[in-house]
Design a protein around this motif. Sequence first.
Motif, mmCIF file in Angstrom:
data_model
loop_
_atom_site.group_PDB
_atom_site.id
_atom_site.type_symbol
_atom_site.label_atom_id
_atom_site.label_comp_id
_atom_site.label_asym_id
_atom_site.label_seq_id
_atom_site.Cartn_x
_atom_site.Cartn_y
_atom_site.Cartn_z
ATOM 1 N N ASN A 1 -69.955 -24.254 -77.367
ATOM 2 C CA ASN A 1 -70.039 -24.152 -78.828
ATOM 3 C C ASN A 1 -68.689 -24.414 -79.478
ATOM 4 O O ASN A 1 -68.608 -25.047 -80.512
ATOM 5 C CB ASN A 1 -70.551 -22.765 -79.236
ATOM 6 N N VAL B 1 -68.038 -28.054 -79.518
ATOM 7 C CA VAL B 1 -68.914 -28.784 -80.432
ATOM 8 C C VAL B 1 -68.200 -29.019 -81.750
ATOM 9 O O VAL B 1 -68.242 -30.104 -82.303
ATOM 10 C CB VAL B 1 -70.242 -28.019 -80.669
ATOM 11 N N THR C 1 -74.576 -28.081 -86.821
ATOM 12 C CA THR C 1 -74.996 -26.938 -86.012
ATOM 13 C C THR C 1 -75.940 -26.033 -86.795
ATOM 14 O O THR C 1 -76.642 -25.228 -86.202
ATOM 15 C CB THR C 1 -73.784 -26.119 -85.524
ATOM 16 N N LYS D 1 -79.742 -26.321 -85.924
ATOM 17 C CA LYS D 1 -80.068 -26.052 -84.520
ATOM 18 C C LYS D 1 -81.549 -25.697 -84.395
ATOM 19 O O LYS D 1 -82.097 -24.954 -85.189
ATOM 20 C CB LYS D 1 -79.206 -24.902 -84.007
ATOM 21 N N PRO E 1 -81.387 -30.666 -77.047
ATOM 22 C CA PRO E 1 -80.230 -31.377 -77.608
ATOM 23 C C PRO E 1 -80.541 -32.846 -77.878
ATOM 24 O O PRO E 1 -79.969 -33.452 -78.793
ATOM 25 C CB PRO E 1 -79.139 -31.220 -76.554
ATOM 26 N N HIS F 1 -82.287 -32.880 -81.182
ATOM 27 C CA HIS F 1 -81.270 -32.581 -82.194
ATOM 28 C C HIS F 1 -80.518 -33.864 -82.545
ATOM 29 O O HIS F 1 -80.351 -34.203 -83.727
ATOM 30 C CB HIS F 1 -80.307 -31.516 -81.658
ATOM 31 N N ARG G 1 -73.610 -37.602 -79.554
ATOM 32 C CA ARG G 1 -74.173 -36.473 -80.304
ATOM 33 C C ARG G 1 -74.814 -35.475 -79.343
ATOM 34 O O ARG G 1 -74.683 -34.263 -79.516
ATOM 35 C CB ARG G 1 -75.195 -37.011 -81.300
ATOM 36 N N VAL H 1 -73.861 -31.355 -78.982
ATOM 37 C CA VAL H 1 -74.755 -30.232 -79.305
ATOM 38 C C VAL H 1 -75.385 -29.587 -78.071
ATOM 39 O O VAL H 1 -76.057 -28.556 -78.200
ATOM 40 C CB VAL H 1 -75.854 -30.660 -80.304
ATOM 41 N N LEU I 1 -75.289 -25.838 -77.534
ATOM 42 C CA LEU I 1 -76.097 -24.980 -78.408
ATOM 43 C C LEU I 1 -77.403 -24.555 -77.738
ATOM 44 O O LEU I 1 -78.037 -23.603 -78.165
ATOM 45 C CB LEU I 1 -76.415 -25.713 -79.723
#
Length: 195
Positions: free
Chosen positions: A8, A11, A28, A31, A161, A164, A185, A189, A192
């Motif tokens: 995190n 990120v 974020t 999420k 992810p 996302h 990307r 992420v 997360l």
Amino acid sequence: MKEFETTNKKVIQQLSTIEKRSGESPNTISKGTITVEEKYGTIRFERRLKHPKEIVWKAITEQKEIFRWLPDYKGTFDGYKDGTIDLLNVVSGSHVTGNILVFDLHRVFEHEWFIAPNQMFPKGEPESIIRWELKQNGDSDTLLIVTHNHLTKSTALTFAPGWHAYLDRLEAILNNQVPPNWAHRFAEVKGLYST
């Protein structure tokens, strides 16, 4: 398929080139959530988009528009009542097929996302379904709710992810911005969704 590791904290620090240029931090806030009940996992995202439902609907149901934000897939995506999908992920080699189950104009679009067995998914994903719900949010904004269910737990953790990143690409394209590179990307992420 290459695996990416991140945390995190990283990120926020590892901004893509596009995000550095725009001065924005990674998304974020948007999420998704992963829930697992018995043998199935479900991924759910809510995105508030600054566009009317008609524009968002076109982006998620018309093949030409879909491949703008889902660039790793090639094939047929017949986004209409009784339509079908037959896609190949040119990076992973995954073959995805399915039928359009619900086509409620500008409101609900639901389709199967069956993945044939392959190196990445030895048993495939033969029951997976994606549901796109659009709700008016204010005068012109749209609340997009994406639910991908009937996934194995491991696939749900892998796909979260990925979705996302694809949804970030969708949002950028709707905003007439250069979409972020999907792999970068995804790496940003992935942390997360590590639990």
